[in-house]
Design a protein around this motif. Structure first.
Motif, mmCIF file in Angstrom:
data_model
loop_
_atom_site.group_PDB
_atom_site.id
_atom_site.type_symbol
_atom_site.label_atom_id
_atom_site.label_comp_id
_atom_site.label_asym_id
_atom_site.label_seq_id
_atom_site.Cartn_x
_atom_site.Cartn_y
_atom_site.Cartn_z
ATOM 1 N N ASP A 139 -5.995 10.287 5.977
ATOM 2 C CA ASP A 139 -5.775 8.937 6.000
ATOM 3 C C ASP A 139 -4.918 8.797 7.427
ATOM 4 O O ASP A 139 -3.936 8.739 7.488
ATOM 5 C CB ASP A 139 -5.088 8.373 4.865
ATOM 6 C CG ASP A 139 -4.799 6.977 5.113
ATOM 7 O OD1 ASP A 139 -5.345 6.120 6.234
ATOM 8 O OD2 ASP A 139 -3.945 6.396 4.431
ATOM 9 N N PHE A 156 0.804 -1.165 -0.078
ATOM 10 C CA PHE A 156 0.148 -0.042 0.118
ATOM 11 C C PHE A 156 0.884 1.218 0.036
ATOM 12 O O PHE A 156 1.428 1.706 1.081
ATOM 13 C CB PHE A 156 -0.936 0.032 1.184
ATOM 14 C CG PHE A 156 -1.891 1.181 1.279
ATOM 15 C CD1 PHE A 156 -3.053 1.236 0.723
ATOM 16 C CD2 PHE A 156 -1.594 2.437 1.773
ATOM 17 C CE1 PHE A 156 -4.015 2.372 0.750
ATOM 18 C CE2 PHE A 156 -2.580 3.506 1.848
ATOM 19 C CZ PHE A 156 -3.644 3.212 1.252
ATOM 20 N N ALA A 159 -11.688 -3.670 8.618
ATOM 21 C CA ALA A 159 -12.637 -2.716 7.821
ATOM 22 C C ALA A 159 -11.924 -1.535 7.552
ATOM 23 O O ALA A 159 -10.766 -1.339 8.410
ATOM 24 C CB ALA A 159 -13.663 -2.588 8.801
ATOM 25 N N SER A 184 2.246 6.561 10.190
ATOM 26 C CA SER A 184 1.954 5.287 10.680
ATOM 27 C C SER A 184 3.384 4.701 11.219
ATOM 28 O O SER A 184 3.889 4.738 12.221
ATOM 29 C CB SER A 184 1.327 4.340 9.967
ATOM 30 O OG SER A 184 -0.014 4.759 9.892
#
Ligand SMILES: *Cc1c(COP(=O)(O)O)cnc(C)c1O
Length: 462
Positions: A256, A182, A300, A226
């Motif tokens: 995000d 990603f 999810a 992250s």
């Protein structure tokens, strides 16, 4: 008996099938697996006879191997294991685990029909997203929200629905790869949005964004880094400032957020990651995050934000391709319900409970494991040591969580051999090696797994 006699005395597949053993296997396992296991074991025995390593030809001598083989064939490939790495959100080991309480709701929904897309009040077609909309609004404070398959899909969907063929402004310091391929620039190009990079790797100023704004701008995107950090001579623009910049030109700001935790972790001394609610308050128009990272729910991707944008995204054809399935939805709704009361979330959501667990409790668990092993094994050095664990899943990379581990230095086998035996056992136990020791971090070992761990280690050391 010579080799030829031995070979001809081997039982046939048919004899094995018709024997008492065969009838027992057929009762328990599919015929196809029983046949495969018998064939495999007989052919192995034939090979050993030819090599002169055995003279055993009886079915009784082969039965235990056949049983083992057929059991292995009939066991699902995806199986439960014990995570002794201490990494709570371990992506390779399934990220977040769910509580029994949450699984009860999943089981109820999975084993019966449901009002998934049926409005009971009007008796007509409903929307699957309605089931978690209110909870998402209550918990995050956002106007609206819904969920898709995962966060990667959420980001991709938002970019496609809102920015296809137009520009999205992103800081060069946030063009990250999250893992599992990603990568923000790649996701952007596949979505059809045009990446407009601004600033430098370490510093991006508000005027960098300002200069890049034009009629072609569809979105300002902020990405949580992250899994890595930029330290030293750095600058990034806070969400509030981006929001004011965007509002002046009618350009929405999307964040995000990745991990997306929903309780204020700083009250537990954990800093460095913004909570979803804070980002909603700071005015971000859209926020996306994972369901199975710090949130502690099922896989999810959750999208919350301004109603108008959410409605537009939901109507895009891609939303159907990445929609959430009903089991996940049941798990997600039950998980979110735990958050209505924050203190409850910390106790009832395994990911949060493990992350925030008191080191003293972890120590007690480590000591229990060590003493159970010590009782049986004399020729290994066992110690309970202070150490630190990581959150994992690209969350909180800079935070060290104090923990206790059982360090085992085997004397009769190598530490690599011990690690391998545990990994290949049933249940498999995943641990790490540090120097000459095997390290079992008690943070991620459940209370109900203590005896299994002790048994497995004891057996592996024998
Ligand atoms: C983890 C992460 C993703 C991907 O989320 P998945 O739920 O694994 O698809 C995307 N963006 C950020 C910032 C992340 O941390």
């Amino acid at each position: 008996m010579d080799t030829r006699d031995l070979l001809s005395s081997l039982p046939s597949v048919d004899e094995a099938l018709k024997s008492g053993y065969g009838r027992e296997w057929l009762e328990k396992y599919p015929r196809r697996y029983v046949l495969d296991a018998i064939r495999e074991t007989i052919s192995l025995r034939r090979k050993e006879i030819l090599e002169g390593t055995t003279k055993e030809v009886s079915l009784a001598s082969m039965a235990p191997d056949i049983s083992l083989n057929v059991k292995r064939l009939a066991t699902p490939s995806l199986r439960r294991l014990i995570n002794a790495t201490g990494i709570v959100v371990h992506t390779n080991l399934g990220r977040s685990i769910l509580s029994e309480r949450i699984m009860e709701n999943v089981s109820t929904i999975a084993t019966g029909y449901s009002n998934l897309e049926y409005d009971l009040a009007s008796g007509s077609r409903g929307k699957r997203h309605t089931h978690i909309k209110r909870l998402l609004r209550e918990i995050t404070g956002a106007e609206d929200g819904f969920a898709v398959n995962n966060n990667a899909a959420a980001v991709f969907l938002c970019l496609t629905a809102l920015a296809k063929g137009r520009e999205v402004i992103v800081s060069r310091g946030e063009l990250v790869e999250i893992g599992g391929s990603f990568r923000i620039p790649d996701v952007m190009s596949h979505s059809g949005a045009l990446l407009r990079e601004v600033g430098t790797t370490n510093k991006t100023h508000l005027h960098d964004y300002e200069h890049a704004m034009s009629d072609a701008t569809a979105l300002i995107l902020k990405v949580h880094r992250s899994n890595y950090q930029i330290v030293g001579f750095t600058e990034e623009v806070p969400v509030e400032k981006l929001v004011s910049l965007g509002q002046g030109r009618g350009v929405p700001v999307m964040y995000d957020l990745g991990s997306g935790y929903l309780i204020p972790l700083h009250q537990y001394g954990i800093h460095g990651e913004p909570a979803v609610q804070e980002m909603v308050r700071s005015g971000a128009d859209l926020i996306t995050f994972s369901g199975d990272k710090l949130l502690g729910g099922p896989q999810a991707g959750i999208i919350v934000g301004k109603r108008e944008l959410i409605e537009k995204i939901q109507k895009h054809p891609l939303a159907r391709a990445v929609r959430i399935d009903k089991l996940t939805l049941a798990a997600l709704e039950a998980t979110l319900m735990e958050y209505v009361d924050g203190a409850q979330a910390k106790e009832h959501i395994p990911t949060l409970r493990m992350l925030l667990e008191d080191p003293g409790t972890i120590k007690t668990r480590a000591k229990k494991i060590a003493s159970l092993i010590k009782r049986e094994i004399k020729d290994a050095v066992l110690q309970v040591l202070e150490d630190s664990s990581q959150a994992g899943g690209g969350s909180l990379p800079e935070v060290e969580f104090p923990t206790y581990v059982v360090a085992i230095r085997p004397e009769n086998i190598s530490v690599n051999e011990l690690e391998e035996r545990l990994r290949k056992g049933e249940p498999a136990i995943i641990a790490r090696i540090q120097g000459n020791s095997l390290i079992l971090d008690a943070r991620t070992i459940g209370d109900q797994e203590i005896t299994a761990v002790a048994h497995a280690v004891t057996a592996a050391l024998r």
